[in-house]
Enzyme design. Structure first.
Site, PDB file in Angstrom:
ATOM      1  N   GLN A 140       0.844  -1.197   0.000  1.00  0.00           N
ATOM      2  CA  GLN A 140       0.000   0.000   0.000  1.00  0.00           C
ATOM      3  C   GLN A 140       0.879   1.247   0.000  1.00  0.00           C
ATOM      4  OE1 GLN A 140      -2.018   1.918   3.562  1.00  0.00           O
ATOM      5  NE2 GLN A 140      -3.603   0.496   2.919  1.00  0.00           N
ATOM      6  N   SER A 143       0.555   6.646   2.512  1.00  0.00           N
ATOM      7  CA  SER A 143       1.056   7.691   3.419  1.00  0.00           C
ATOM      8  C   SER A 143       2.270   8.410   2.836  1.00  0.00           C
ATOM      9  CB  SER A 143       1.476   7.088   4.764  1.00  0.00           C
ATOM     10  OG  SER A 143       0.431   6.358   5.328  1.00  0.00           O
ATOM     11  N   SER A 175       4.314  -0.920   4.355  1.00  0.00           N
ATOM     12  CA  SER A 175       4.597  -2.267   4.864  1.00  0.00           C
ATOM     13  C   SER A 175       4.974  -3.195   3.720  1.00  0.00           C
ATOM     14  CB  SER A 175       3.365  -2.843   5.562  1.00  0.00           C
ATOM     15  OG  SER A 175       2.880  -1.975   6.536  1.00  0.00           O
ATOM     16  N   GLU A 258      -9.320  -2.485   5.270  1.00  0.00           N
ATOM     17  CA  GLU A 258      -8.121  -2.656   6.093  1.00  0.00           C
ATOM     18  C   GLU A 258      -8.503  -2.705   7.576  1.00  0.00           C
ATOM     19  OE1 GLU A 258      -5.201   0.459   5.628  1.00  0.00           O
ATOM     20  OE2 GLU A 258      -3.638  -0.725   6.598  1.00  0.00           O
ATOM     21  N   GLU A 378      -7.570   8.047  17.270  1.00  0.00           N
ATOM     22  CA  GLU A 378      -8.225   9.360  17.345  1.00  0.00           C
ATOM     23  C   GLU A 378      -9.002   9.643  16.067  1.00  0.00           C
ATOM     24  OE1 GLU A 378      -4.994   8.820  17.944  1.00  0.00           O
ATOM     25  OE2 GLU A 378      -4.880   9.146  20.106  1.00  0.00           O
TER      26      GLU A 378
HETATM   27  C1  FAD Z   1       2.168  -0.919  11.586  1.00  0.00           C
HETATM   28  C2  FAD Z   1       1.892   0.148  10.572  1.00  0.00           C
HETATM   29  C3  FAD Z   1       1.760  -0.203   9.238  1.00  0.00           C
HETATM   30  C4  FAD Z   1       1.531   0.795   8.279  1.00  0.00           C
HETATM   31  N1  FAD Z   1       1.466   0.414   6.971  1.00  0.00           N
HETATM   32  C5  FAD Z   1       1.270   1.349   6.021  1.00  0.00           C
HETATM   33  C6  FAD Z   1       1.256   0.966   4.639  1.00  0.00           C
HETATM   34  O1  FAD Z   1       1.451  -0.199   4.284  1.00  0.00           O
HETATM   35  N2  FAD Z   1       1.073   1.918   3.712  1.00  0.00           N
HETATM   36  C7  FAD Z   1       0.883   3.240   4.049  1.00  0.00           C
HETATM   37  O2  FAD Z   1       0.680   4.047   3.147  1.00  0.00           O
HETATM   38  N3  FAD Z   1       0.912   3.644   5.354  1.00  0.00           N
HETATM   39  C8  FAD Z   1       1.105   2.724   6.344  1.00  0.00           C
HETATM   40  N4  FAD Z   1       1.163   3.096   7.670  1.00  0.00           N
HETATM   41  C9  FAD Z   1       1.066   4.525   8.003  1.00  0.00           C
HETATM   42  C10 FAD Z   1      -0.233   4.893   8.716  1.00  0.00           C
HETATM   43  O3  FAD Z   1      -1.325   4.838   7.821  1.00  0.00           O
HETATM   44  C11 FAD Z   1      -0.031   6.274   9.315  1.00  0.00           C
HETATM   45  O4  FAD Z   1       1.004   6.177  10.279  1.00  0.00           O
HETATM   46  C12 FAD Z   1      -1.292   6.784   9.998  1.00  0.00           C
HETATM   47  O5  FAD Z   1      -2.282   7.056   9.050  1.00  0.00           O
HETATM   48  C13 FAD Z   1      -1.011   8.049  10.838  1.00  0.00           C
HETATM   49  O6  FAD Z   1      -0.345   9.003  10.080  1.00  0.00           O
HETATM   50  P1  FAD Z   1       0.988   9.709  10.624  1.00  0.00           P
HETATM   51  O7  FAD Z   1       1.922   8.643  11.048  1.00  0.00           O
HETATM   52  O8  FAD Z   1       1.433  10.674   9.592  1.00  0.00           O
HETATM   53  O9  FAD Z   1       0.541  10.482  11.959  1.00  0.00           O
HETATM   54  P2  FAD Z   1      -0.146  11.912  12.013  1.00  0.00           P
HETATM   55  O10 FAD Z   1      -1.260  11.981  11.043  1.00  0.00           O
HETATM   56  O11 FAD Z   1       0.905  12.955  11.930  1.00  0.00           O
HETATM   57  O12 FAD Z   1      -0.761  11.891  13.472  1.00  0.00           O
HETATM   58  C14 FAD Z   1       0.013  12.210  14.641  1.00  0.00           C
HETATM   59  C15 FAD Z   1      -0.934  12.190  15.843  1.00  0.00           C
HETATM   60  O13 FAD Z   1      -1.942  13.226  15.688  1.00  0.00           O
HETATM   61  C16 FAD Z   1      -3.243  12.667  15.844  1.00  0.00           C
HETATM   62  N5  FAD Z   1      -4.176  13.311  14.932  1.00  0.00           N
HETATM   63  C17 FAD Z   1      -3.990  13.622  13.638  1.00  0.00           C
HETATM   64  N6  FAD Z   1      -5.088  14.197  13.112  1.00  0.00           N
HETATM   65  C18 FAD Z   1      -6.009  14.253  14.109  1.00  0.00           C
HETATM   66  C19 FAD Z   1      -7.352  14.740  14.181  1.00  0.00           C
HETATM   67  N7  FAD Z   1      -7.956  15.291  13.115  1.00  0.00           N
HETATM   68  N8  FAD Z   1      -8.008  14.635  15.363  1.00  0.00           N
HETATM   69  C20 FAD Z   1      -7.371  14.081  16.467  1.00  0.00           C
HETATM   70  N9  FAD Z   1      -6.091  13.610  16.449  1.00  0.00           N
HETATM   71  C21 FAD Z   1      -5.433  13.688  15.280  1.00  0.00           C
HETATM   72  C22 FAD Z   1      -3.071  11.201  15.436  1.00  0.00           C
HETATM   73  O14 FAD Z   1      -4.093  10.402  16.002  1.00  0.00           O
HETATM   74  C23 FAD Z   1      -1.700  10.874  16.001  1.00  0.00           C
HETATM   75  O15 FAD Z   1      -1.779  10.568  17.350  1.00  0.00           O
HETATM   76  C24 FAD Z   1       1.405   2.151   8.654  1.00  0.00           C
HETATM   77  C25 FAD Z   1       1.541   2.495  10.001  1.00  0.00           C
HETATM   78  C26 FAD Z   1       1.795   1.525  10.948  1.00  0.00           C
HETATM   79  C27 FAD Z   1       1.947   1.925  12.385  1.00  0.00           C
END
Ligand code: FAD
Length: 408
Positions: A140, A143, A175, A258, A378
């Site tokens: 996927q 992100s 991943s 998912e 969240e």
């Molecule tokens: C095990 C794992 C596998 C993954 N696999 C993939 C993959 O295969 N492909 C892929 O594309 N991505 C993947 N991801 C990425 C994942 O989709 C993102 O980490 C996730 O969507 C959060 O985005 P971010 O890390 O940029 O955090 P951010 O969006 O920066 O968030 C940081 C913090 O702010 C909070 N926050 C953000 N917006 C809000 C809101 N509007 N209201 C309240 N709180 C909020 C969040 O809850 C979090 O605590 C994976 C992540 C993990 C942990």
């Protein structure tokens, strides 16, 4: 019902199918050793992790050849045309054996129903059999460094050139991208449109020139995910799934599948926690007993709800509840399981490095991946509030503005 309840009274056709699946697994797979319930799927050594991916791919191929991958999928797209309960029974039996469908299994659950819903007839006929047999595996590519929870703000650009899209940008947290044959990719094709409107969903061969995959090593030393750089990557326009600039709808289907998969695929932990309490002479502790009962009840309820959602998805119907709710429950359960494991083990949890301890640590730390991957707790709460409970939407100044004009 779990695998240990094979003998309970179920309809005769279910029991006959269970016996058939059981016989096949006995002949083709390795029973889990009852004296070693503490195995995890964490592979620190990169060669071991790569071998594990290859084994999962090969195993899905063997399941498909035997009719046990895509059991309830439409026969015209290479599926078995069976009933959804058959898939449930196969999954229950599979839990008793060491072989695992791993990441290829996860992609079938995420991408498969998405292709069924949004793919062209040609894409369905060509790709679904390859997906179900793991002849092609997919990662996927959603992100980005500046687009996680707010995925719709993604900036990887794709520009039309003849009958190809030329993509430039960076993805992250992808991943298994170091192992998969293909990826499903979100790109920005219309920067003038509001952020949700100008996105396109593409399938891309990971061997295409211009793609560089860099594994990210985590605190536990495994490299589960990657950064993926796209430099003038040329992708045929025939690889667009759905309509150009309408990829957000396709992405939402993936994300919903998912959530359902992450919640439904969680291996029940209640029996292991009970075993851990017995081995550590904590089974008679009334507080531990109460928490075990509470945990097992929650796990069973999540399992039954998950099965309802999975059955609807397998029938191509709208799930009876928001799958995000299930993922939230799974994430909550994981947190409880890790805390309970630590409470059962006590101070030994900090010094003993045996298999029990490694398993308990994996439960404890796994809370972070399950509560972030596939959408954070969240954000899922926001979605459930807005979509299911019809609460007022979160304020957003940039929803109708052209993506190009949104401050980055
Ligand atoms: C095990 C794992 C596998 C993954 N696999 C993939 C993959 O295969 N492909 C892929 O594309 N991505 C993947 N991801 C990425 C994942 O989709 C993102 O980490 C996730 O969507 C959060 O985005 P971010 O890390 O940029 O955090 P951010 O969006 O920066 O968030 C940081 C913090 O702010 C909070 N926050 C953000 N917006 C809000 C809101 N509007 N209201 C309240 N709180 C909020 C969040 O809850 C979090 O605590 C994976 C992540 C993990 C942990």
């Amino acid at each position: 019902m779990n695998a240990a309840t094979d003998a309970t009274s179920e309809p005769s056709d279910h029991a006959a199918y269970r016996a058939e699946v059981r016989a096949w697994y006995e002949d083709n797979a390795t029973r889990k050793r009852p004296d070693d319930p503490w195995a995890t799927n964490i592979h620190i050594d990169p060669d071991e992790a790569a071998a594990h991916f290859r084994d999962s791919k090969e195993w899905v191929g063997r399941l498909y050849a035997a009719g046990y991958s895509g059991i309830a999928w439409p026969a015209e797209y290479g599926g078995g045309g069976g009933e959804p309960w058959m898939t449930r029974i196969e999954r229950e039996v599979a839990r008793d054996y060491e072989e695992w469908t791993g990441f290829p299994g996860a992609t079938i659950a995420m991408l498969g129903p998405t292709l069924l819903r949004h793919g062209s007839e040609e894409q369905k006929r060509e790709l679904i059999p390859k997906l179900l047999s793991a002849e092609l595996t997919f990662c996927q590519l959603f992100s980005e460094p500046n687009a996680g929870s707010d995925l719709a703000s993604l900036g990887a650009r794709a520009v039309l050139d003849g009958d190809e899209l030329v993509v430039n940008g960076q993805k992250v947290w992808n991943s298994s991208a170091q192992y998969t044959d293909w990826g499903f990719l979100l790109v920005r094709t219309d920067p003038e449109a509001p952020k949700h409107k100008g996105i396109t969903f593409l399938l891309v061969d990971m061997a295409t020139p211009g793609i560089e995959v860099r594994p990210l090593v985590q605190i536990n030393r495994s490299a589960h995910f990657n950064e993926v750089f796209l430099d003038n990557v040329r992708i045929p326009i025939a690889n667009v799934v759905g309509e150009m600039n309408d990829g957000w709808a396709v992405a939402r289907t993936v994300l919903s599948n998912e959530s359902a998969f992450i919640a439904g695929n969680r291996i029940p932990t209640g029996d292991k926690l009970r075993e851990l309490a017995a081995r550590n002479a904590r089974s008679d502790d009334p507080v531990i007993r109460q928490r075990l009962a509470d945990y097992i009840a929650r796990e069973r309820i999540s399992g039954w709800m998950g099965e309802q959602v999975q059955q609807a998805i397998r029938r191509g119907e709208r799930p009876p509840m928001d799958p995000g709710l299930l993922k939230l429950m799974a994430s909550n359960n994981k947190r409880r399981a890790g805390d309970l494991a630590m409470e059962i083990l006590g101070v030994a949890a900090q010094v003993d490095l045996g298999p029990e301890m490694f398993w308990a640590q994996a439960e404890l730390m796994g809370r972070f991946s399950i509560s972030i991957g596939g959408g954070t707790d969240e954000v899922l709460r926001n979605n459930i509030g807005e979509r299911s409970l019809r609460l007022p939407r979160e304020p957003g100044y940039d929803k109708s503005q052209a993506w190009r004009d949104i401050p980055k």
